[in-house]
Write an enzyme that holds these catalytic residues in place. Structure first.
Site, PDB file in Angstrom:
ATOM      1  CB  SER A   9       0.557 -13.127  -1.460  1.00  0.00           C
ATOM      2  OG  SER A   9      -0.379 -12.978  -2.502  1.00  0.00           O
TER       3      SER A   9
ATOM      4  CE  LYS B 222      -0.063  -9.014  -2.768  1.00  0.00           C
ATOM      5  NZ  LYS B 222      -0.429 -10.400  -3.048  1.00  0.00           N
TER       6      LYS B 222
ATOM      7  CB  SER C 129      -2.891 -10.634   0.322  1.00  0.00           C
ATOM      8  OG  SER C 129      -1.774 -11.156  -0.372  1.00  0.00           O
TER       9      SER C 129
ATOM     10  CE  LYS D 222       0.780 -10.498   1.850  1.00  0.00           C
ATOM     11  NZ  LYS D 222      -0.197 -11.598   1.988  1.00  0.00           N
TER      12      LYS D 222
END
Length: 322
Positions: free
Chosen positions: A100, A103, A157, A273
């Site tokens: 993730s 992202k 997320s 993140k």
């Protein structure tokens, strides 16, 4: 199996070009484009090659510390944004699955090229049934702003938020992935290839610790990005497909932001993140600041588990002397 390819050529190129000055760099339309830098370098007289082809970027050199038994993750690095040095870099050019952390690029594109006030109708593509996929809980037909989707993307997320952003901006996941790869090339992230906006595993979806620094570094130039990643909790109020008003609370997953793990003394977390899949392991990229105001980007890829992820991150953050 994990896609593991060491970018020896890329590393060598960066080491060669870690020089001073920037006048030749001004000849480039886009100084982050490695292809342009390579062409300029090859077309420049030997006597003039002592000018930087990595202007304003942190560059890994042969002298960059890369060994520490306490760093058990497959790749890890710390970049000093103030003096453009790499404090530590273990396997910075190894191609790995980003999960993730992908992202970060999706958020960058939404902020850089999108309109955060746009109203987005959640498409069918946001229905993601893969086991273990993280979601923010939006449904087809729901109406949210792009700004709300950014929080749903970066805090819990939400893979569904990533799909909604992608389809809204480019009409399909595939076309948005093309935009992601185009932006990666512009930033010089030559060891990166994306196939989706969220990071669900695909053998053709990979990046490197160094490329993630390039992407995150670009994203940190935008106040909206800093605001989103620096938020611990966000209440989204939006209309459902049936016309009802729904409120969801999305919370940050970064332990340094939630207080589940303390930052090393003298450092403050700016946000970042996380990412986790079976293939990618536990991953984290984040920004931090020191007591003197200097800023840093740190990344850990393929740590063994969530606890090990933060152990690794704290280990490399402790290498910062602010």
């Amino acid at each position: 199996m994990k896609k593991k390819i060491t970018m020896k050529a890329g590393c060598a190129f960066l080491c060669v070009t870690m020089l001073s000055g920037c006048s030749s760099f001004k000849k480039l339309d886009n100084p982050y484009d490695f292809a342009q830098r390579t062409a300029l370098y090859e077309g420049t007289a030997l006597s003039d090659r002592a000018e930087s082809f990595a202007h304003n970027l942190c560059v890994v050199t042969a002298d960059t510390p890369s060994t520490d038994q306490a760093v058990t993750a497959e790749a890890a690095a710390v970049f000093d944004l103030s003096d453009k040095t790499v404090i530590f870099g273990k396997n910075p050019f190894e191609k790995l699955y980003p999960a993730s952390i992908t992202k970060t690029m999706t958020a960058l594109l939404a902020i850089k090229y999108g309109n955060l006030s746009d109203e987005v109708t959640v498409p069918e593509e946001a229905v993601i049934t893969e086991s273990g996929a993280t979601l923010c809980g939006i449904k087809p037909g729901d109406k949210l702003t792009m700004e709300q989707l950014l929080y749903g993307l970066m805090l819990p997320s939400g893979n569904d938020a990533g799909a909604a952003i992608a389809v809204h901006m480019d009409g399909s996941i595939e076309k948005f992935a093309d935009r992601m790869n185009e932006e990666a090339r512009k930033l010089g992230a030559t060891g990166t290839h994306f196939v989706n906006p969220h990071g669900l595993n695909d053998e053709n979806h990979y990046t490197t610790a160094y490329d993630l620094y390039l992407i995150f570094n670009e994203a940190m130039k935008y106040p909206d990005f800093r605001k989103v990643i620096g938020t611990s909790s966000y209440d989204a109020v939006y209309a459902t497909a049936s016309g009802d008003t729904l409120t969801k609370t999305w919370k940050q997953s970064n332990w340094y932001m939630t207080g589940e793990r303390d930052m090393p003394e003298g450092l403050t977390a700016l946000g970042g993140k996380t990412g986790t899949t079976k293939a990618a392991g536990s991953c984290l990229i984040m920004g931090s600041s020191g007591s003197s105001g200097m800023e840093y980007i740190s990344v850990v890829l393929k740590a063994p588990d969530r606890t090990g992820l933060y152990d690794n991150m704290s280990n490399i953050l402790n290498k910062i002397v602010d």
